[in-house]
Design a protein around this motif. Structure first.
Motif: not given
Lengths: 363, 177
Positions: A76-77, A79-81, A83-84, A105, A115, B81, B84-85, B88-89, B171, B174, B177
């Motif tokens: 998930i991270f 995927a988010y990365k 996107y971000a 995505l 998205i 965990p 995000i889903e 954000e989504f 954030k 992100v 990493f």
């Protein structure tokens, strides 16, 4: 006696005040706080006021639940990365990468509208109007979106509609060409028809000027139109590629190389720009550099016919005939055929100048 | 939309429990005896910790601000965990994720110390003549923020805080990493 009684009551009161309010058995310990009302043992006991065992059990269950969610977290991270960081990636020249990640995505998170909206925004900012239209049609059309997204997409749609007005006009023009006309007659016809649209505000002026450029009767006019196209819309890379090619036709190798590199800075995996650089270097005599660029283009998409052809030509110019034949077999085995110019080049009827430049670069 | 805080506390009761637990944990860490703890009840206040008063400003400060630290850390970790889903989504189909998100948000929404906690700090630090001026200057903004948090809950500031914190960690990750 009276005095003694008073003294005893006073003592009794003082004694009670000094006794622990919890156990009533020991003196209050004020060594740690002047507000203390407890003895040493009771203080320790109350400091360690017990946490209900049920909470510990709930805590363990919660840790298990959250822990199990963390199993999916890296995916998930990631995927988010993507996107971000999509906009940042696009600005760094990885537009196509960013757009492909966003589309993946979009398929994964079908409920989310931010998205595809971001994909449309990046496409529009990079002159990829056809891709923006595809995303709108496939993922946003007829979907319930909030007002801000609706307004944003409406603005983009107006621009895309203008683009397709010109695109469709040109497409229809080409499809309906009289088959009896010669190539130059057709070009003159198309160019004249397109020129009649220059004052039409419904047309996309950048695309119109691009079409005018590729149908122009001479390089000078072609250059003027393509410069006008870039002035109208600096984001449309196909106009920049055309300008780089015109510079190559003019044998301005430095100018052409600079332009192609500018395009590659905006879009690092632009096969047309890489193949353009192959032409620049091969005509300029740097065959090793030409092969390097050709391999880069081929590695981006090994099924891209233009990249395949360009690699064969670069390798051929570099004398690597064995590898040329290998790629040629691969090319022909999938049912592809060379066009006449390429065929003439491989048959030795024309040289590399004739292949890349109009009139062999004699104009 | 204004919903009485009492009702919000009922819906977000895990946050109330963690808030009081945080006070209790900080009492233990600061060696302050606890007389009584009500982790959650259906009356106002929904939870409380009765403890021995302290004349040590640092102890008062940490006991009062403890829930802010603990609720924020635990809430952020729980929501990490799933935020995000969900945030954000906008994916609401996984019930376990929704359960985790509700617990995490509830905890984050009760991160702000109460006005009662703020009053304790005011008395122990700002009104305490023995506390240095520098400490008072350092603590004053914290008290201001606590009051803003308490008043702001009327305008869903606690919910905004929960959403903000739950998205902040991804954030930051992100960026790293």
């Amino acid at each position: 006696m009276e005095e003694n009684k008073q003294s005893f009551e006073g003592y009794n009161q003082d004694y009670e005040q000094e006794i622990c309010k919890l156990c009533g058995n020991a003196y209050i310990d004020k060594s740690e706080s002047r507000y203390s009302t407890l003895c040493t043992n009771c203080r320790e006991k109350q400091i360690k006021y017990p946490i209900p065992k049920l909470f510990i059990l709930i805590g363990i269950v919660l840790i298990f639940l959250v822990g199990s969610s963390f199993v999916q977290f890296p995916k998930i991270f990631k995927a988010y990365k993507s996107y971000a960081t999509a906009e940042q990636k696009a600005k760094q020249g990885y537009v196509n990468d960013a757009l492909h990640s966003l589309e993946d995505l979009t398929k994964q998170y079908t409920e989310d509208k931010s998205i595809p909206v971001l994909a449309v925004k990046i496409s529009m900012n990079n002159g990829k109007y056809e891709y923006a239209d595809y995303i709108i049609d496939k993922y946003l059309a007829n979907k319930k979106v909030d007002k801000s997204i609706y307004n944003e997409i409406t603005t983009y749609s107006k621009r895309i509609d203008q683009y397709y007005t010109t695109y469709d006009f040109y497409d229809k023009l080409i499809k309906n060409l009289d088959k009896n006309m010669t190539k130059s007659q057709s070009m003159v016809y198309v160019n004249t028809k397109l020129k009649s649209l220059l004052n039409d505000n419904k047309q996309d002026k950048a695309l119109l000027n691009y079409y005018l450029s590729i149908s122009a009767p001479n390089i000078k006019e072609a250059k003027e139109f393509i410069q006008a196209s870039i002035k109208e819309d600096n984001n449309m890379l196909r106009s920049h590629i055309e300008l780089a090619y015109i510079l190559l036709e003019e044998k301005d190798f430095d100018g052409s190389r600079k332009k192609y590199n500018e395009i590659l800075n905006k879009e690092k995996d632009n096969i047309d720009a890489l193949c353009g650089l192959v032409a620049v270097e091969v005509l300029n005599g740097d065959k090793k550099a030409a092969v390097r660029y050709a391999r880069q283009a081929y590695d981006i998409n090994q099924k891209d016919l233009y990249a395949m052809e360009t690699l064969m030509i670069a390798l051929n110019e570099d004398g690597q005939t064995e590898e040329v034949n290998k790629i040629k077999d691969e090319y022909l085995s999938t049912g592809n055929k060379f066009d006449n110019t390429t065929l003439d080049y491989f048959n030795g009827k024309i040289n590399i100048n004739d292949y890349y430049l109009s009139n062999g670069g004699q104009n | 939309m204004i919903i009485p805080g009492f009702l919000i506390s009922i819906v977000t009761f895990p946050g109330v429990i963690v808030h009081e637990l945080a006070h209790q944990i900080f009492c233990r860490l600061m060696r302050v005896p606890v007389y009584e703890v009500k982790y959650f009840q259906l009356s106002n206040p929904c939870g409380y910790v009765l403890h021995e008063p302290s004349d040590n400003p640092l102890k008062v400060f940490f006991i009062s601000v403890g829930p802010f630290l603990i609720n924020t850390i635990i809430g952020a970790l729980i929501t990490l965990p799933v935020s995000i889903e969900i945030v954000e989504f906008g994916q609401y189909s996984n019930l376990i994720n929704l359960l985790i998100c509700w617990i995490g948000f509830s905890i984050l929404m009760h991160a702000f110390p109460s006005t009662g906690d703020a009053k304790c700090i005011v008395n122990a630090i700002l009104k305490n003549k023995e506390v240095s001026f520098l400490i008072k200057i350092l603590v004053a903004p914290v008290i201001g923020l606590i009051y803003i948090g308490a008043v702001g809950s009327v305008m869903w500031l606690d919910l905004l805080y929960a959403v903000g914190v739950s998205m902040l960690l991804p954030k930051i990750l992100v960026m790293i990493f």
